[in-house]
Write a protein that holds these residues in place. Structure first.
Motif, PDB file in Angstrom:
ATOM      1  N   VAL A 101      -9.888  -3.406   3.778  1.00 40.81           N
ATOM      2  CA  VAL A 101      -8.812  -4.338   4.095  1.00 40.81           C
ATOM      3  C   VAL A 101      -9.359  -5.766   4.139  1.00 40.81           C
ATOM      4  O   VAL A 101     -10.570  -5.980   4.240  1.00 40.81           O
ATOM      5  N   GLU A 151      -8.223  -4.933  -1.443  1.00 38.72           N
ATOM      6  CA  GLU A 151      -7.960  -3.883  -0.470  1.00 38.72           C
ATOM      7  C   GLU A 151      -7.864  -2.550  -1.210  1.00 38.72           C
ATOM      8  O   GLU A 151      -7.462  -2.499  -2.379  1.00 38.72           O
ATOM      9  N   SER A 183      -6.656   1.645  -0.806  1.00 39.55           N
ATOM     10  CA  SER A 183      -6.079   2.806  -0.127  1.00 39.55           C
ATOM     11  C   SER A 183      -6.507   4.067  -0.866  1.00 39.55           C
ATOM     12  O   SER A 183      -6.603   4.067  -2.107  1.00 39.55           O
ATOM     13  N   ASP A 226       1.165   3.300   2.228  1.00 40.57           N
ATOM     14  CA  ASP A 226       1.771   3.498   3.548  1.00 40.57           C
ATOM     15  C   ASP A 226       3.093   2.750   3.687  1.00 40.57           C
ATOM     16  O   ASP A 226       3.757   2.831   4.728  1.00 40.57           O
ATOM     17  N   ARG A 258      -3.863   6.281   2.671  1.00 41.14           N
ATOM     18  CA  ARG A 258      -4.313   5.567   3.871  1.00 41.14           C
ATOM     19  C   ARG A 258      -5.239   4.412   3.483  1.00 41.14           C
ATOM     20  O   ARG A 258      -6.028   4.525   2.548  1.00 41.14           O
ATOM     21  N   ARG A 259      -5.172   3.338   4.236  1.00 48.78           N
ATOM     22  CA  ARG A 259      -6.012   2.178   3.959  1.00 48.78           C
ATOM     23  C   ARG A 259      -7.462   2.487   4.297  1.00 48.78           C
ATOM     24  O   ARG A 259      -7.757   3.074   5.333  1.00 48.78           O
ATOM     25  N   HIS A 264       0.835  -1.193   0.000  1.00 47.78           N
ATOM     26  CA  HIS A 264       0.000   0.000   0.000  1.00 47.78           C
ATOM     27  C   HIS A 264       0.877   1.252   0.000  1.00 47.78           C
ATOM     28  O   HIS A 264       2.083   1.183   0.291  1.00 47.78           O
ATOM     29  N   SER A 305       0.106  -5.740   1.777  1.00 53.80           N
ATOM     30  CA  SER A 305      -1.323  -6.034   1.785  1.00 53.80           C
ATOM     31  C   SER A 305      -1.536  -7.394   2.441  1.00 53.80           C
ATOM     32  O   SER A 305      -0.606  -8.188   2.599  1.00 53.80           O
ATOM     33  N   ARG A 338     -14.017   9.164   7.453  1.00 53.27           N
ATOM     34  CA  ARG A 338     -12.608   8.786   7.518  1.00 53.27           C
ATOM     35  C   ARG A 338     -11.881   9.660   8.525  1.00 53.27           C
ATOM     36  O   ARG A 338     -12.200  10.834   8.702  1.00 53.27           O
ATOM     37  N   ALA A 362     -10.775  -0.409   7.318  1.00 55.59           N
ATOM     38  CA  ALA A 362      -9.582  -0.187   8.135  1.00 55.59           C
ATOM     39  C   ALA A 362      -9.933   0.702   9.313  1.00 55.59           C
ATOM     40  O   ALA A 362     -10.825   1.552   9.239  1.00 55.59           O
TER      41      ALA A 362
END
Length: 542
Positions: free
Chosen positions: A369, A359, A361, A278, A365-366, A276, A282, A491, A476
């Motif tokens: 997931v 998944e 992002s 980040d 940010r996720r 991801h 994954s 979020r 997430a």
């Protein structure tokens, strides 16, 4: 499940195994070799450069205190093999990963004392520490520590040789996969670290195994064949370590070195595609952060070995066709989806029933997931984490897409079709289906299409055949869904997401996310029953 059902399940589990796994298991259980405690051969001279290996998180918090898998124990009090501790924790205690961890130089005195304690308290061939897998990892870590310039404490080189001899008698042919790979890697390390006929024998055995296993376990697209981003990261570390040690001991021009080097570039690109924004992996199949070195650390290790820096991922579709994953990247969003088999037929032990899961992002940010992995072994929670409902995909009649059972077993498993991929400047589209539910009445087939645009993601599911289908959406931490048919997701950073999905109302429940072993984080899970044979969900963020 009745006796007939259990028999059918067992048949669909064992029919894929290789003959070597049957006779290897019999030999492993019946053989009773005696440890060879002769003194070690002489050390081989280092003739080439040695690069600092990839560093893991520090795990020693005191002279005898270890924090492993987010659980701390003192081996001076609990011992090395306390049956009250989880088997996986005991395995990790015997690895000695802290020898090469972050800030390890400051703990050198602790390391020397812990090596001496381990030798005293773990006599040859007794206990968990002498099982082949921890023995293999410990051999490599002790050699790396010595290669970094540390003077091995008295008796440690003799112990290292005893461990290598023992390992030659306990190779894990019954398991194959990453276990056999690290067995062979350890023999290569020991065979290069020492010199003389005995060491050359270890080196020849390890090299012979790896010459067979590298082409089988590293797929043409670069992915490790068990299809777990975590185990892929470990395999990449293995390959970089092998390149490092071969160079240090003057094997840089060997054809075997060329075999290792040829796989590394594709393995690095694969790992990059499966991470991801980040910077972390994954969660497909058994996968958790903190077991392997961080992807950035592995990348820096590769650069220290002379590999070029990788360019940042670009917008578009990356299809990892051999391992069965796809990365869709467009503007603010990254989607990583599973469109492949759960693993090699004869070795699905780390597989989850996660076919066609994905998944997401957004803005780094996720958002969506899979639930991750925080434990091994037996039990209902291990089985739940491997099950389809723990992933962002679809169940039918409450059943898993692949029949995961036990701690590491899979009976009938989903077979996906070849994905259809279409890429345009403002729209990325991937479509795939699988037959994992064909064992159910009416033989239903699940198909899924992802359409990613600059402003949103559309996920269209279709069920061909009867059955009650439910799509599961795992958010997430930091993403809080609310509402019913018109769902909004608040979020922690950024504007809310809007979700449109015609049909049955969504049901949102508290859930759990497992990004590391021994770590449980609260999150939310939304379930959306299909109103008919199809269900389309649109997420918008602009």
């Amino acid at each position: 499940m009745g006796p007939l059902g259990r028999t059918i399940r067992l048949w669909h589990t064992v029919r894929h195994l290789k003959p070597v796994q049957f006779w290897g298991r019999a030999r492993f259980r019946l053989a009773r070799p005696a440890p060879d405690v002769r003194p070690a051969p002489a050390r081989r001279a280092v003739v080439g450069p040695w690069a600092a290996p990839a560093a893991r998180r520090a795990s020693m918090t005191g002279p005898t205190e270890l924090r492993l898998l987010n659980e701390a124990h003192d081996v001076a009090r609990a011992g090395w093999d306390d049956p009250a501790l989880a088997k996986l924790w005991r395995y990790n205690a015997h690895y000695f990963d802290d020898l090469c961890a972050e800030g390890s130089a400051a703990r050198t005195a602790w390391h020397r004392a812990l090596l001496e304690r381990w030798i005293r308290e773990n006599p040859p061939a007794r206990g968990t520490g002498w099982e082949p897998y921890p023995t293999s990892l410990r051999i490599v870590n002790w050699v790396k520590w010595a290669m970094a310039g540390h003077e091995p404490p008295p008796g440690s080189l003799d112990s290292l040789a005893v461990q290598a001899r023992w390992l030659t008698q306990r190779l894990e042919w019954h398991l194959l996969g990453n276990h056999l790979f690290v067995n062979a890697k350890a023999l290569v390390f020991a065979g290069l670290f020492f010199e003389g006929p005995e060491a050359e024998g270890w080196l020849a055995l390890g090299t012979r195994i790896l010459r067979e296993q590298v082409p089988e376990q590293i797929l043409p697209d670069g992915g490790q064949f068990e299809r777990s981003p975590m185990y892929h990261a470990l395999a990449l570390e293995d390959m970089l370590d092998l390149a490092n040690v071969l160079r240090a001991f003057g094997r840089a021009d060997d054809a075997w070195r060329a075999l290792v080097d040829a796989r590394v570039p594709a393995m690095r690109r694969w790992l990059q595609a499966m991470c991801h924004p980040d910077g972390e992996i994954s969660f497909f199949n058994d996968a958790a952060i903190g077991v392997a070195p961080a992807p950035a650390e592995l990348d820096a290790y590769a650069v220290r070995l002379g590999e070029p820096a990788l360019p940042a991922p670009a917008d578009g579709i990356t299809l990892l066709a051999d391992s069965g994953y796809v990365r869709m990247q467009l503007g603010r969003a990254v989607v990583i989806a599973d469109v492949g088999p759960v693993g090699p037929d004869y070795l699905p032990g780390h597989a989850h029933a996660d076919t066609l899961s994905f998944e997401l992002s957004l803005d780094g940010r996720r958002v969506l997931v899979n639930s991750g992995t925080d434990r091994y072994g037996l039990g209902a929670e291990r089985l739940r984490q491997r099950g389809t409902a723990a992933h962002t995909t679809v169940t039918v009649d409450g059943q898993d897409s692949s029949e995961v059972w036990g701690g590491f077993r899979v009976a009938r498993r989903a077979r996906p079709t070849v994905p259809v991929v279409q890429a345009a400047p403002t729209e990325l589209r991937v479509a795939c289906s699988h037959d994992g539910f064909r064992r159910l009445p009416g033989a239903p087939v699940h198909g899924r299409t992802w359409i990613l645009t600059p402003g949103g993601l559309e996920v269209a599911d279709e069920l061909t055949g009867p059955g009650r289908a439910v799509s599961h959406w795992h958010w997430a931490p930091g993403n809080r869904p609310g509402g019913a048919d018109g769902l909004s997701v608040d979020r922690a950073a950024g504007a809310p997401l809007r979700i449109a999905a015609a049909g049955a109302p969504w049901a949102t429940h508290p859930g759990t996310w497992h990004p590391e072993f021994g770590r449980i984080e609260p999150n939310f899970r939304s379930d959306a029953p299909f109103p008919g044979r199809s269900h389309t969900v649109r997420l918008t963020w602009s």
